[in-house]
Scaffold this motif. Structure first.
Motif, mmCIF file in Angstrom:
data_model
loop_
_atom_site.group_PDB
_atom_site.id
_atom_site.type_symbol
_atom_site.label_atom_id
_atom_site.label_comp_id
_atom_site.label_asym_id
_atom_site.label_seq_id
_atom_site.Cartn_x
_atom_site.Cartn_y
_atom_site.Cartn_z
ATOM 1 N N ASP A 44 0.835 -1.207 0.000
ATOM 2 C CA ASP A 44 0.000 0.000 0.000
ATOM 3 C C ASP A 44 0.872 1.260 0.000
ATOM 4 O OD1 ASP A 44 -2.662 1.387 0.330
ATOM 5 O OD2 ASP A 44 -1.699 2.022 2.209
ATOM 6 N N PHE A 45 1.916 1.249 0.817
ATOM 7 C CA PHE A 45 2.850 2.375 0.866
ATOM 8 C C PHE A 45 3.468 2.618 -0.516
ATOM 9 C CE2 PHE A 45 7.366 3.631 1.395
ATOM 10 C CZ PHE A 45 7.198 4.881 1.967
ATOM 11 N N LEU A 46 3.951 1.560 -1.150
ATOM 12 C CA LEU A 46 4.587 1.702 -2.460
ATOM 13 C C LEU A 46 3.593 2.128 -3.542
ATOM 14 C CD1 LEU A 46 6.928 -1.414 -2.294
ATOM 15 C CD2 LEU A 46 7.605 0.996 -2.116
ATOM 16 N N ASN A 47 2.369 1.633 -3.482
ATOM 17 C CA ASN A 47 1.354 2.006 -4.468
ATOM 18 C C ASN A 47 0.912 3.460 -4.351
ATOM 19 O OD1 ASN A 47 0.969 -0.314 -6.088
ATOM 20 N ND2 ASN A 47 -0.150 -1.291 -4.419
ATOM 21 N N HIS A 48 1.069 4.045 -3.171
ATOM 22 C CA HIS A 48 0.676 5.438 -2.948
ATOM 23 C C HIS A 48 1.877 6.345 -2.683
ATOM 24 C CE1 HIS A 48 -3.022 3.145 -2.084
ATOM 25 N NE2 HIS A 48 -3.563 4.140 -2.741
ATOM 26 N N PHE A 49 3.061 5.867 -3.050
ATOM 27 C CA PHE A 49 4.308 6.584 -2.779
ATOM 28 C C PHE A 49 4.304 7.960 -3.434
ATOM 29 C CE2 PHE A 49 8.783 7.636 -3.270
ATOM 30 C CZ PHE A 49 9.316 7.232 -2.062
ATOM 31 N N ASN A 50 4.627 8.970 -2.639
ATOM 32 C CA ASN A 50 4.721 10.349 -3.108
ATOM 33 C C ASN A 50 6.091 10.859 -2.663
ATOM 34 O OD1 ASN A 50 4.705 13.191 -3.165
ATOM 35 N ND2 ASN A 50 2.500 13.291 -2.870
ATOM 36 N N SER A 51 6.988 11.065 -3.596
ATOM 37 C CA SER A 51 8.374 11.398 -3.256
ATOM 38 C C SER A 51 8.528 12.714 -2.501
ATOM 39 C CB SER A 51 9.244 11.413 -4.514
ATOM 40 O OG SER A 51 8.782 12.383 -5.421
ATOM 41 N N GLY A 62 26.471 -5.936 -2.685
ATOM 42 C CA GLY A 62 26.479 -6.323 -4.091
ATOM 43 C C GLY A 62 25.132 -5.956 -4.690
ATOM 44 N N GLU A 63 24.456 -6.919 -5.274
ATOM 45 C CA GLU A 63 23.126 -6.674 -5.841
ATOM 46 C C GLU A 63 22.005 -7.138 -4.918
ATOM 47 O OE1 GLU A 63 22.460 -4.895 -8.664
ATOM 48 O OE2 GLU A 63 24.613 -4.497 -8.500
ATOM 49 N N GLN A 64 22.367 -7.667 -3.747
ATOM 50 C CA GLN A 64 21.389 -8.211 -2.803
ATOM 51 C C GLN A 64 20.900 -7.140 -1.836
ATOM 52 O OE1 GLN A 64 20.293 -11.491 -2.580
ATOM 53 N NE2 GLN A 64 19.015 -11.066 -0.830
ATOM 54 N N ILE A 65 19.591 -7.003 -1.688
ATOM 55 C CA ILE A 65 19.014 -6.102 -0.687
ATOM 56 C C ILE A 65 19.230 -6.722 0.680
ATOM 57 C CG2 ILE A 65 16.883 -5.107 0.215
ATOM 58 C CD1 ILE A 65 15.858 -5.009 -2.716
ATOM 59 N N VAL A 66 19.881 -5.963 1.577
ATOM 60 C CA VAL A 66 20.174 -6.473 2.918
ATOM 61 C C VAL A 66 19.581 -5.604 4.022
ATOM 62 C CG1 VAL A 66 22.263 -7.694 2.180
ATOM 63 C CG2 VAL A 66 22.431 -5.320 3.023
ATOM 64 N N GLY A 67 18.859 -4.553 3.653
ATOM 65 C CA GLY A 67 18.247 -3.705 4.668
ATOM 66 C C GLY A 67 17.359 -2.655 4.056
ATOM 67 N N SER A 68 16.521 -2.081 4.911
ATOM 68 C CA SER A 68 15.613 -1.037 4.435
ATOM 69 C C SER A 68 15.142 -0.173 5.589
ATOM 70 C CB SER A 68 14.388 -1.652 3.750
ATOM 71 O OG SER A 68 13.586 -2.329 4.709
ATOM 72 N N ILE A 69 14.606 0.982 5.214
ATOM 73 C CA ILE A 69 13.909 1.887 6.125
ATOM 74 C C ILE A 69 13.006 2.757 5.269
ATOM 75 C CG2 ILE A 69 15.582 3.789 6.063
ATOM 76 C CD1 ILE A 69 15.157 4.071 9.118
ATOM 77 N N ALA A 70 11.879 3.151 5.819
ATOM 78 C CA ALA A 70 10.952 4.008 5.083
ATOM 79 C C ALA A 70 10.403 5.088 5.998
ATOM 80 C CB ALA A 70 9.797 3.171 4.522
ATOM 81 N N ILE A 71 10.017 6.178 5.374
ATOM 82 C CA ILE A 71 9.283 7.250 6.043
ATOM 83 C C ILE A 71 7.980 7.437 5.292
ATOM 84 C CG2 ILE A 71 9.161 9.739 6.497
ATOM 85 C CD1 ILE A 71 11.098 8.357 8.395
ATOM 86 N N SER A 72 6.897 7.289 6.022
ATOM 87 C CA SER A 72 5.583 7.588 5.469
ATOM 88 C C SER A 72 5.186 8.971 5.972
ATOM 89 C CB SER A 72 4.548 6.550 5.923
ATOM 90 O OG SER A 72 3.262 6.952 5.505
ATOM 91 N N LEU A 83 8.163 6.362 10.782
ATOM 92 C CA LEU A 83 9.309 5.566 10.379
ATOM 93 C C LEU A 83 8.869 4.103 10.381
ATOM 94 C CD1 LEU A 83 12.903 6.029 11.526
ATOM 95 C CD2 LEU A 83 11.920 3.766 11.537
ATOM 96 N N ARG A 84 9.152 3.399 9.270
ATOM 97 C CA ARG A 84 8.683 2.025 9.136
ATOM 98 C C ARG A 84 9.724 1.137 8.463
ATOM 99 N NH1 ARG A 84 2.641 1.275 7.554
ATOM 100 N NH2 ARG A 84 2.988 -0.382 9.056
ATOM 101 N N TRP A 85 9.553 -0.150 8.632
ATOM 102 C CA TRP A 85 10.285 -1.205 7.929
ATOM 103 C C TRP A 85 11.808 -1.102 8.024
ATOM 104 C CZ3 TRP A 85 6.250 1.156 4.837
ATOM 105 C CH2 TRP A 85 5.011 0.526 5.028
ATOM 106 N N LEU A 86 12.277 -0.703 9.206
ATOM 107 C CA LEU A 86 13.721 -0.735 9.439
ATOM 108 C C LEU A 86 14.111 -2.187 9.696
ATOM 109 C CD1 LEU A 86 16.516 0.462 9.958
ATOM 110 C CD2 LEU A 86 15.809 0.874 12.320
ATOM 111 N N ILE A 87 14.972 -2.691 8.863
ATOM 112 C CA ILE A 87 15.438 -4.077 9.003
ATOM 113 C C ILE A 87 16.825 -4.172 8.378
ATOM 114 C CG2 ILE A 87 14.393 -4.896 6.843
ATOM 115 C CD1 ILE A 87 14.114 -7.095 9.840
ATOM 116 N N VAL A 88 17.657 -4.992 8.979
ATOM 117 C CA VAL A 88 18.971 -5.320 8.414
ATOM 118 C C VAL A 88 19.116 -6.835 8.511
ATOM 119 C CG1 VAL A 88 21.474 -5.045 8.633
ATOM 120 C CG2 VAL A 88 19.965 -3.088 9.081
#
Length: 161
Positions: A44-51, A62-72, A83-88
């Motif tokens: 839902d966040f990605l479908n309504h993403f507003n930069s 390398g090319e592997q995703i190993v972590g993320s964080i988002a701000i809604s 702040l959401r989806w902080l993971i390593v």
């Protein structure tokens, strides 16, 4: 390397969901309920993403995703940016990736003029809590809740900018 996501990245939704699903199953016995909640809310966040109000940063090895964080920033003017989806990934922890992701997200919030950033988590995630507190977040609410798929001590942290 950390990259700000500005558009569609093949596999991103699945990989961030996988990282959450694997970690929280292995360490907390969270099940399908939790993993599907991550997938649905992230989609839902990605479908309504507003930069102009939202941000997403991804850490790569390398090319592997190993972590993320988002701000809604959808509700930034009322309740604050979330702040959401902080993971390593487990094998990448203790390398400063979480700290770098957090700094990118907070910098974005400052540039966007957000006054408050908050996050929800639960008791027992001590390394994450230490990171939040080192970056200036303070615990504001703590109560038992079961919306994670099992009962935990849910915590809300906030950072006033």
């Amino acid at each position: 390397m950390i990259r700000k996501v500005s558009g569609y990245v093949p596999g991103l939704l699945g990989r961030i969901t996988e990282l959450h699903g694997m970690y929280y199953y292995q360490h907390w016995e969270f099940d399908l309920f939790f993993e599907s909640k991550v997938a649905i809310e992230l989609a839902d966040f990605l479908n309504h993403f507003n930069s102009s109000r939202d941000g997403l940063w991804v850490a790569y090895s390398g090319e592997q995703i190993v972590g993320s964080i988002a701000i809604s920033g959808r509700d930034a003017d009322t309740v604050g940016a979330r702040l959401r989806w902080l993971i390593v990934a487990s094998e990448q922890q203790n390398k400063g990736i979480g700290k770098r992701l957090m700094r990118e997200a907070i910098g974005f919030c400052k540039e966007a003029g957000f006054k408050r950033v908050y996050l929800t988590t639960f008791g027992g995630l001590d390394a994450a809590r230490n990171l939040y507190e080192r970056e200036g977040f303070h615990l504001t609410i703590e109560e038992k809740d079961s919306h994670w798929g099992k009962t935990v001590l849910e915590q809300t942290f906030e950072l006033l900018l």
